[in-house]
Design a protein around this motif. Structure first.
Motif, short mmCIF file in Angstrom:
data_model
loop_
_atom_site.label_atom_id
_atom_site.label_comp_id
_atom_site.label_asym_id
_atom_site.label_seq_id
_atom_site.Cartn_x
_atom_site.Cartn_y
_atom_site.Cartn_z
N GLN A 273 30.62 -25.25 -22.07
CA GLN A 273 31.95 -25.81 -22.33
C GLN A 273 32.87 -24.71 -22.87
N LEU B 4 32.24 -36.72 -34.20
CA LEU B 4 33.35 -36.52 -33.28
C LEU B 4 33.19 -37.48 -32.10
N ALA C 49 24.42 -35.25 -28.99
CA ALA C 49 25.57 -35.94 -28.39
C ALA C 49 25.09 -37.02 -27.41
N PHE D 91 29.70 -39.63 -28.42
CA PHE D 91 30.08 -39.01 -29.68
C PHE D 91 29.17 -37.81 -29.95
N VAL D 92 29.60 -36.98 -30.89
CA VAL D 92 28.89 -35.74 -31.24
C VAL D 92 28.55 -35.80 -32.73
N ARG E 10 33.83 -38.14 -28.09
CA ARG E 10 33.93 -37.20 -26.96
C ARG E 10 33.96 -37.97 -25.65
N SER E 11 34.74 -37.46 -24.71
CA SER E 11 34.78 -38.03 -23.36
C SER E 11 35.12 -36.91 -22.37
N ASP E 12 34.55 -37.01 -21.17
CA ASP E 12 34.94 -36.09 -20.11
C ASP E 12 34.79 -36.77 -18.76
N THR F 217 37.28 -33.61 -27.37
CA THR F 217 36.65 -34.21 -28.55
C THR F 217 37.75 -34.56 -29.54
N TYR F 218 37.47 -35.55 -30.38
CA TYR F 218 38.39 -35.93 -31.46
C TYR F 218 37.56 -36.04 -32.73
N GLU F 219 37.90 -35.19 -33.72
CA GLU F 219 37.12 -35.12 -34.95
C GLU F 219 37.51 -36.25 -35.89
N TYR G 226 36.39 -24.35 -24.89
CA TYR G 226 37.38 -25.08 -25.67
C TYR G 226 38.69 -24.29 -25.72
#
Length: 346
Positions: free
Chosen positions: A94, A142, A34, A173-174, A144-146, A134-136, A96
């Motif tokens: 993490q 995917l 990632a 991204f992942v 990803r942001s945090d 995350t958004y696949e 989920y």
């Protein structure tokens, strides 16, 4: 201090995170990489401007709720005393809330941070907490942001000032490694409806499958098979010591059982496609068990074909991913070492 700015974000994420039912069993346990870019909003205690940076994480999906990661990063800030160079690493956990296409999570991290300002450098401890998502886009990609509150304790940089508080926004991204595991749809056979009353209809059930002979379109069903309303098989589990230890070679006992299966299949008027599924217990690695289960399924298919079975036969190994009993006991592991024949209906 930046920690108060996380409260509205937690509320926004929490409002959209309600428990949801999952139709399929969660099987994904892949490793992933990632890469990410960072924006750091420096706390006033650093006496510097905001800055940017980036890093790389390597992680593993543990189960439906948790991921664990090792992260390394670099951030750069411009300050009155000179440029701040922040190099650090953390271990992240993490949680989920869901594993849908859009998957929000909370994160806690701990690690170390080396800070250099002009010619002064020093190492200190680091802790972070925050929320993200995350958004696949694809099974192997995917977004990803945090956003995180970061606390750093460092005794070496500024006399009289040892605590630093920042806010960090990460965007990246992942990339999971390997094919995404998918649950196999399980056959849900409804309970047989009461047999209609037919004049002079025999109540005899020769193959003991629960369907009267006069209604049974497959009157020679092998014992132990699950059948449909017509008395034709939809699933058969072959249990016991079917293979030699740690091998795909069939035992003499299992060949006798497969001889009965072949004779029964050759007597059916229907020639449905059959998927031969291999399963193992949990001893050994996932990869090894997957290969062994595939070899064992191939062995059963090859043997049935040698007995002139004309159904289309497909072999598929599932390794230890679909246990039907507790792998903590030998009795449970014995149940899980099995081969299943699944009749594919049109």
């Amino acid at each position: 201090m930046q920690r108060n700015k996380l409260i509205p974000l937690l509320a926004i994420i929490g409002a959209g995170v309600l428990p949801s039912a999952h139709a399929d069993q969660f099987l994904d346990n892949r490793w992933y990489a990632a890469p990410f870019a960072s924006y750091i909003r420096a706390g006033g205690d650093r006496d510097s401007k905001d800055g940017f940076g980036g890093g790389l994480a390597v992680g593993k999906i543990l189960n439906e709720q948790f991921n664990v990661e090792l992260r390394g990063f670099y951030n750069g800030l411009n300050g009155k005393q000179g440029n701040w160079n922040l190099e650090g690493g953390t271990v992240d956990l993490q949680y989920y809330f869901t594993r849908n296409k859009f998957a929000p999570y909370a994160v806690l991290a701990a690690g170390g941070l080396n800070t250099c300002v002009s010619a002064t450098c020093g190492a200190g401890i680091l802790a972070e907490g925050g929320v993200g998502f995350t958004y696949e886009v694809h099974d192997n990609f995917l977004l990803r942001s945090d956003v995180r509150y970061r606390y750093n304790n460092n005794y070496h940089i500024q006399p009289g000032n040892t605590d630093y508080n920042d806010m960090v926004v990460n965007v990246g991204f992942v990339i999971p490694f390997g094919e995404k595991p998918k649950a196999v749809a399980k056959l849900d056979i409804p309970a047989p409806a009461p047999a209609p009353v037919v004049a002079d209809c025999s109540t005899k059930d020769s193959d003991a499958d629960g369907v009267n002979d006069c209604l049974d379109k497959c009157p020679n069903t092998l014992k132990g098979s699950k059948v449909d309303f017509n008395g034709c098989p939809v699933r058969l589990i072959l249990k016991g010591q079917n293979f030699k230890h740690d091998s795909a070679e069939l035992t003499p006992e299992s060949k006798l059982i497969l001889d009965e299966v072949a004779a029964s299949l050759n007597s059916y008027p229907e020639k449905n496609e059959i998927e031969v599924q291999g399963h193992t217990s949990s001893e050994g690695s996932d990869a090894y068990n997957l290969k062994l289960s595939q070899k064992r399924a191939n062995s059963v298919v090859a043997y049935l074909k040698s007995k002139a079975v004309t159904n289309k036969l497909t072999a598929k190994g599932f390794g230890e991913s679909q246990p039907i009993a507790d792998n903590k006991t030998e009795a449970g592991r014995s149940e899980n070492r099995r081969v299943e024949l699944i009749w594919i209906t049109n």
